[in-house]
Design a protein around this motif. Sequence first.
Motif, PDB file in Angstrom:
ATOM      1  N   PHE A  60      -7.518  37.953  43.885  1.00 48.97           N
ATOM      2  CA  PHE A  60      -6.393  38.636  44.528  1.00 48.97           C
ATOM      3  C   PHE A  60      -6.653  38.903  46.008  1.00 48.97           C
ATOM      4  O   PHE A  60      -5.777  39.395  46.704  1.00 48.97           O
ATOM      5  N   ILE A  61      -7.846  38.580  46.463  1.00 45.74           N
ATOM      6  CA  ILE A  61      -8.181  38.774  47.874  1.00 45.74           C
ATOM      7  C   ILE A  61      -8.061  37.428  48.573  1.00 45.74           C
ATOM      8  O   ILE A  61      -8.758  36.469  48.230  1.00 45.74           O
ATOM      9  N   SER A  62      -7.166  37.356  49.542  1.00 42.90           N
ATOM     10  CA  SER A  62      -7.015  36.141  50.331  1.00 42.90           C
ATOM     11  C   SER A  62      -7.459  36.416  51.765  1.00 42.90           C
ATOM     12  O   SER A  62      -7.930  37.504  52.085  1.00 42.90           O
ATOM     13  N   THR A  63      -7.280  35.462  52.630  1.00 48.38           N
ATOM     14  CA  THR A  63      -7.746  35.611  53.999  1.00 48.38           C
ATOM     15  C   THR A  63      -6.976  36.684  54.760  1.00 48.38           C
ATOM     16  O   THR A  63      -7.565  37.480  55.492  1.00 48.38           O
ATOM     17  N   PHE A  64      -5.677  36.737  54.564  1.00 51.83           N
ATOM     18  CA  PHE A  64      -4.857  37.647  55.348  1.00 51.83           C
ATOM     19  C   PHE A  64      -4.200  38.748  54.527  1.00 51.83           C
ATOM     20  O   PHE A  64      -3.510  39.599  55.085  1.00 51.83           O
ATOM     21  N   ASN A  65      -4.368  38.766  53.216  1.00 53.38           N
ATOM     22  CA  ASN A  65      -3.651  39.727  52.382  1.00 53.38           C
ATOM     23  C   ASN A  65      -4.480  40.073  51.150  1.00 53.38           C
ATOM     24  O   ASN A  65      -5.210  39.231  50.626  1.00 53.38           O
ATOM     25  N   ILE A  66      -4.341  41.312  50.704  1.00 53.24           N
ATOM     26  CA  ILE A  66      -4.948  41.760  49.450  1.00 53.24           C
ATOM     27  C   ILE A  66      -3.831  42.354  48.611  1.00 53.24           C
ATOM     28  O   ILE A  66      -3.140  43.280  49.041  1.00 53.24           O
ATOM     29  N   ASP A  67      -3.638  41.814  47.409  1.00 48.61           N
ATOM     30  CA  ASP A  67      -2.592  42.316  46.518  1.00 48.61           C
ATOM     31  C   ASP A  67      -3.155  43.503  45.739  1.00 48.61           C
ATOM     32  O   ASP A  67      -3.638  43.364  44.615  1.00 48.61           O
ATOM     33  N   TRP A  68      -3.098  44.688  46.373  1.00 47.98           N
ATOM     34  CA  TRP A  68      -3.726  45.884  45.802  1.00 47.98           C
ATOM     35  C   TRP A  68      -3.087  46.302  44.486  1.00 47.98           C
ATOM     36  O   TRP A  68      -3.776  46.746  43.574  1.00 47.98           O
ATOM     37  N   GLY A  69      -1.787  46.195  44.361  1.00 43.99           N
ATOM     38  CA  GLY A  69      -1.108  46.633  43.146  1.00 43.99           C
ATOM     39  C   GLY A  69      -1.534  45.854  41.926  1.00 43.99           C
ATOM     40  O   GLY A  69      -1.921  46.427  40.895  1.00 43.99           O
ATOM     41  N   SER A  70      -1.479  44.537  42.011  1.00 41.87           N
ATOM     42  CA  SER A  70      -1.864  43.697  40.873  1.00 41.87           C
ATOM     43  C   SER A  70      -3.349  43.813  40.570  1.00 41.87           C
ATOM     44  O   SER A  70      -3.755  43.867  39.404  1.00 41.87           O
ATOM     45  N   MET A  71      -4.152  43.857  41.626  1.00 42.09           N
ATOM     46  CA  MET A  71      -5.589  43.957  41.421  1.00 42.09           C
ATOM     47  C   MET A  71      -5.949  45.302  40.771  1.00 42.09           C
ATOM     48  O   MET A  71      -6.782  45.352  39.863  1.00 42.09           O
ATOM     49  N   SER A  72      -5.331  46.380  41.196  1.00 43.00           N
ATOM     50  CA  SER A  72      -5.627  47.699  40.622  1.00 43.00           C
ATOM     51  C   SER A  72      -5.173  47.789  39.175  1.00 43.00           C
ATOM     52  O   SER A  72      -5.887  48.347  38.327  1.00 43.00           O
ATOM     53  N   ALA A  73      -3.996  47.248  38.870  1.00 48.52           N
ATOM     54  CA  ALA A  73      -3.500  47.286  37.490  1.00 48.52           C
ATOM     55  C   ALA A  73      -4.409  46.496  36.558  1.00 48.52           C
ATOM     56  O   ALA A  73      -4.748  46.957  35.460  1.00 48.52           O
ATOM     57  N   ARG A  74      -4.834  45.345  36.981  1.00 49.48           N
ATOM     58  CA  ARG A  74      -5.726  44.543  36.136  1.00 49.48           C
ATOM     59  C   ARG A  74      -7.119  45.159  36.056  1.00 49.48           C
ATOM     60  O   ARG A  74      -7.798  45.021  35.041  1.00 49.48           O
ATOM     61  N   ALA A  75      -7.563  45.842  37.088  1.00 50.38           N
ATOM     62  CA  ALA A  75      -8.860  46.517  37.036  1.00 50.38           C
ATOM     63  C   ALA A  75      -8.843  47.655  36.030  1.00 50.38           C
ATOM     64  O   ALA A  75      -9.813  47.858  35.293  1.00 50.38           O
ATOM     65  N   VAL A  76      -7.740  48.393  35.966  1.00 54.83           N
ATOM     66  CA  VAL A  76      -7.622  49.472  34.981  1.00 54.83           C
ATOM     67  C   VAL A  76      -7.632  48.900  33.575  1.00 54.83           C
ATOM     68  O   VAL A  76      -8.293  49.426  32.675  1.00 54.83           O
ATOM     69  N   LEU A  77      -6.906  47.802  33.357  1.00 57.03           N
ATOM     70  CA  LEU A  77      -6.910  47.171  32.035  1.00 57.03           C
ATOM     71  C   LEU A  77      -8.280  46.604  31.679  1.00 57.03           C
ATOM     72  O   LEU A  77      -8.647  46.551  30.513  1.00 57.03           O
ATOM     73  N   THR A  78      -9.038  46.213  32.664  1.00 54.47           N
ATOM     74  CA  THR A  78     -10.390  45.715  32.432  1.00 54.47           C
ATOM     75  C   THR A  78     -11.334  46.838  32.033  1.00 54.47           C
ATOM     76  O   THR A  78     -12.233  46.647  31.209  1.00 54.47           O
ATOM     77  N   ILE A  79     -11.143  48.011  32.586  1.00 57.05           N
ATOM     78  CA  ILE A  79     -12.028  49.143  32.337  1.00 57.05           C
ATOM     79  C   ILE A  79     -11.744  49.811  30.982  1.00 57.05           C
ATOM     80  O   ILE A  79     -12.641  50.392  30.377  1.00 57.05           O
ATOM     81  N   LEU A  80     -10.520  49.724  30.483  1.00 60.91           N
ATOM     82  CA  LEU A  80     -10.135  50.429  29.256  1.00 60.91           C
ATOM     83  C   LEU A  80     -11.016  50.115  28.040  1.00 60.91           C
ATOM     84  O   LEU A  80     -11.428  51.047  27.347  1.00 60.91           O
ATOM     85  N   PRO A  81     -11.328  48.850  27.711  1.00 59.71           N
ATOM     86  CA  PRO A  81     -12.195  48.620  26.539  1.00 59.71           C
ATOM     87  C   PRO A  81     -13.568  49.271  26.659  1.00 59.71           C
ATOM     88  O   PRO A  81     -14.101  49.794  25.674  1.00 59.71           O
ATOM     89  N   THR A  82     -14.134  49.277  27.851  1.00 60.56           N
ATOM     90  CA  THR A  82     -15.429  49.912  28.058  1.00 60.56           C
ATOM     91  C   THR A  82     -15.338  51.416  27.847  1.00 60.56           C
ATOM     92  O   THR A  82     -16.221  52.024  27.240  1.00 60.56           O
TER      93      THR A  82
END
Length: 104
Positions: A60-82
């Motif tokens: 989700f990190i590109s040269t000129f832009n970071i898609d914070w919303g999508s990256m944060s939502a998927r990070a939360v879903l990644t953390i939930l099983p742990t």
Amino acid sequence: MIDGCSRLGALFRVLVPVMTPGIIAAFIFNFVNCWNELFLSVVLMNTDANRTVPSALNGFISTFNIDWGSMSARAVLTILPTMVMFALASRWIVQGLTAGAVKE
């Protein structure tokens, strides 16, 4: 209670000092493991089908832009099983950390 301490006093004077080294060691090992996994997967995986979750989040990190919303939502879903596994196993983790501190 121990030496006239209340439950809260026993918690902060007995349990927290005993648990602190184990918690810090587990945090350090886990952080190093997760951090190394990102670099290893970014370097070695060249197809999208084999990417791990940290390297997919890195996508989700590109040269000129970071898609914070999508990256944060998927990070939360990644953390939930742990978090769920830790919540279910926390009783045994605490018993293992404090097993050597109690006289029988």
